[in-house]
Design an enzyme around this catalytic site. Structure first.
Site, PDB file in Angstrom:
ATOM      1  N   ASP A  23      -3.250  -2.683  11.258  1.00 20.97           N
ATOM      2  CA  ASP A  23      -3.066  -2.865  12.603  1.00 20.97           C
ATOM      3  C   ASP A  23      -3.906  -4.298  12.894  1.00 20.97           C
ATOM      4  OD1 ASP A  23      -0.818  -0.977  13.180  1.00 20.97           O
ATOM      5  OD2 ASP A  23      -2.762   0.139  13.972  1.00 20.97           O
ATOM      6  N   VAL A  74      -5.459  -6.445  11.276  1.00 20.05           N
ATOM      7  CA  VAL A  74      -4.592  -7.870  10.387  1.00 20.05           C
ATOM      8  C   VAL A  74      -2.917  -8.600  10.606  1.00 20.05           C
ATOM      9  CG1 VAL A  74      -6.583  -7.453   9.128  1.00 20.05           C
ATOM     10  CG2 VAL A  74      -4.118  -6.740   8.385  1.00 20.05           C
ATOM     11  N   HIS A 131       4.753   0.914  13.234  1.00 21.95           N
ATOM     12  CA  HIS A 131       4.407   1.357  13.766  1.00 21.95           C
ATOM     13  C   HIS A 131       4.253   0.092  15.244  1.00 21.95           C
ATOM     14  CE1 HIS A 131       0.564   3.069  16.283  1.00 21.95           C
ATOM     15  NE2 HIS A 131       0.563   2.111  15.986  1.00 21.95           N
ATOM     16  N   SER A 153      -4.565  38.045   9.653  1.00 22.95           N
ATOM     17  CA  SER A 153      -4.319  39.093   9.985  1.00 22.95           C
ATOM     18  C   SER A 153      -4.519  39.589  11.639  1.00 22.95           C
ATOM     19  CB  SER A 153      -6.211  40.016   9.661  1.00 22.95           C
ATOM     20  OG  SER A 153      -6.972  38.773   9.834  1.00 22.95           O
ATOM     21  N   GLN A 160       2.564   2.880   2.143  1.00 21.20           N
ATOM     22  CA  GLN A 160       4.528   2.879   2.995  1.00 21.20           C
ATOM     23  C   GLN A 160       4.517   1.212   1.455  1.00 21.20           C
ATOM     24  OE1 GLN A 160       5.881   4.505   4.791  1.00 21.20           O
ATOM     25  NE2 GLN A 160       4.247   5.689   5.149  1.00 21.20           N
ATOM     26  N   GLY A 211       3.654   7.512   1.950  1.00 18.26           N
ATOM     27  CA  GLY A 211       4.511   6.359   1.732  1.00 18.26           C
ATOM     28  C   GLY A 211       5.090   7.322   0.443  1.00 18.26           C
ATOM     29  N   SER A 228      -4.775 -10.422  -4.561  1.00 23.60           N
ATOM     30  CA  SER A 228      -4.638  -9.244  -4.632  1.00 23.60           C
ATOM     31  C   SER A 228      -4.079  -8.239  -5.783  1.00 23.60           C
ATOM     32  CB  SER A 228      -3.157  -8.624  -3.914  1.00 23.60           C
ATOM     33  OG  SER A 228      -2.316  -7.494  -3.476  1.00 23.60           O
ATOM     34  N   ASP A 244       2.055   8.317  19.406  1.00 17.87           N
ATOM     35  CA  ASP A 244       0.648   8.467  18.141  1.00 17.87           C
ATOM     36  C   ASP A 244      -0.695   8.304  17.844  1.00 17.87           C
ATOM     37  OD1 ASP A 244       0.752   7.667  14.508  1.00 17.87           O
ATOM     38  OD2 ASP A 244      -0.680   6.215  15.885  1.00 17.87           O
ATOM     39  N   GLY A 256       0.827  -0.948  -0.132  1.00 15.52           N
ATOM     40  CA  GLY A 256      -0.084   0.231  -0.378  1.00 15.52           C
ATOM     41  C   GLY A 256       0.968   1.389  -0.356  1.00 15.52           C
TER      42      GLY A 256
END
EC number: 1.1.1.86
Length: 330
Positions: free
Chosen positions: A83, A85, A108, A252, A28, A134, A51, A191, A26
């Site tokens: 995350d 899966v 991550h 402003s 990344q 990515g 896929s 995160d 994907g």
């Protein structure tokens, strides 16, 4: 201040004669795979059969295998999957093929920090997390630049885990911009907090509340959209380019005065107390347990919330107005 590490602080030697499996292709995944390849690293992409990313990765000149076959053929395995899966894929298709001395990588720390993935003791477990999407990781690499990265070591079985993490960060271009050392715990908790309190949860709640307040007061929804959503990018771009100072210098005097005098009335002590409660839920693992259970149940709550939010009036107004924005069509 944290120390940043650059190209001269890292070398690619730990990656010499090694094969890296990138699991996922994907945002990344494609950037990591292509940058590694262009840095002279042997890369395999691991995907599930059928896929839609499989032919794309092959068109990009990469070798593609099933996840299990990629893991079996690799010395280093970088998991770049959602995350929710990662645990099942790791247990079924990656863990059986890990060998002593292999390297398991993440971008991550969620599944390691919260114990969803428990790696064998004889592999290095490290993290390299670019602080950008990515396409930016890839584009800056191609321009001879890079995106800053975080790196961390969770498990150092080889005694070389830190050097390996820095080598990987260098190979994807991170050390050109600077890489910052952290821990899986710190990266994960900060995160999640940033996503929930500021970037996603906090910002969307603020935008909707502002929009609703104006519409309920009788103002045209289109004007409410412009003032509370559309112009967010204009302000955020200034903040990203030069911090709060540049933003305030660019707006402003009227807007700046309103910023100082009214902003603190929105973020009150009660708001800060709620932020602390949300952080505590993250630190205790409460949020992680909630998210894991939601996914195990088939995401009924998430699906319902998505449907409800898609029906908010701001979405219909936005679709109509964005049709006027010629620059979005380019």
């Amino acid at each position: 201040m944290a120390r940043l590490y650059y190209d001269t602080d890292a070398n690619l030697e730990p990656l010499a004669d090694k094969t890296v499996a990138i699991i996922g292709y994907g945002s990344q995944g494609h950037a990591h795979a292509l940058n590694l390849r262009d840095s002279g690293v042997q890369v395999i992409v691991g995907l599930y059969p059928g896929s839609p990313s499989w032919p794309k990765a092959e068109q990009d000149g990469l070798m593609v295998k099933t996840v299990a076959d990629a893991a079996a053929a690799a010395d280093w395995v970088m998991i770049l999957l959602p995350d929710e899966v990662q645990k099942a894929v790791f247990q079924g298709e990656i863990r059986p093929h890990l060998q002593p001395g292999n390297v398991l990588l993440f971008a991550h720390g969620f599944n390691i920090h919260f114990g969803q993935i428990q790696p064998p003791a004889n592999v290095d477990v490290i993290m390299v997390a670019p602080k950008g999407p990515g396409h930016l990781v890839r584009r800056t690499y191609q321009a001879g630049e890079g995106v800053p990265c975080l790196f961390a070591v969770y498990q150092d079985a080889s005694g070389m885990a830190r050097e390996r993490a820095m080598a990987y960060a260098k190979a994807i271009g991170g050390t050109r911009a600077g890489i910052l050392e952290t821990t899986f715990r710190e990266e994960t908790e900060t995160d999640l907090f940033g996503e929930q309190v500021v970037l996603c949860g906090g910002l969307t709640a603020l935008i909707k509340a502002g929009f609703e307040t104006l519409v309920e007061a009788g103002y045209q929804p289109e004007l409410a959209y412009f003032e509370c959503l559309h112009e967010v990018k204009l302000i955020v771009d200034l903040i990203v380019e030069g911090g709060l100072e540049k933003m305030r210098h660019s707006i402003s005097n009227t807007a700046e005065y309103g910023d100082y005098t009214r902003g603190p009335r929105i973020i009150t002590e009660q708001t800060r107390a709620e932020m602390k409660r949300i952080l505590a839920e993250i630190q205790s693992g409460q949020f992680a347990r909630e998210f894991v259970l939601e996914n195990q149940a088939g995401k009924p709550g998430l699906t319902a919330m998505r449907r409800r939010e898609a029906e908010h009036p701001i979405e219909q107004v936005g679709r109509e107005l964005r049709a006027m924005f010629s620059w979005l069509k380019k």
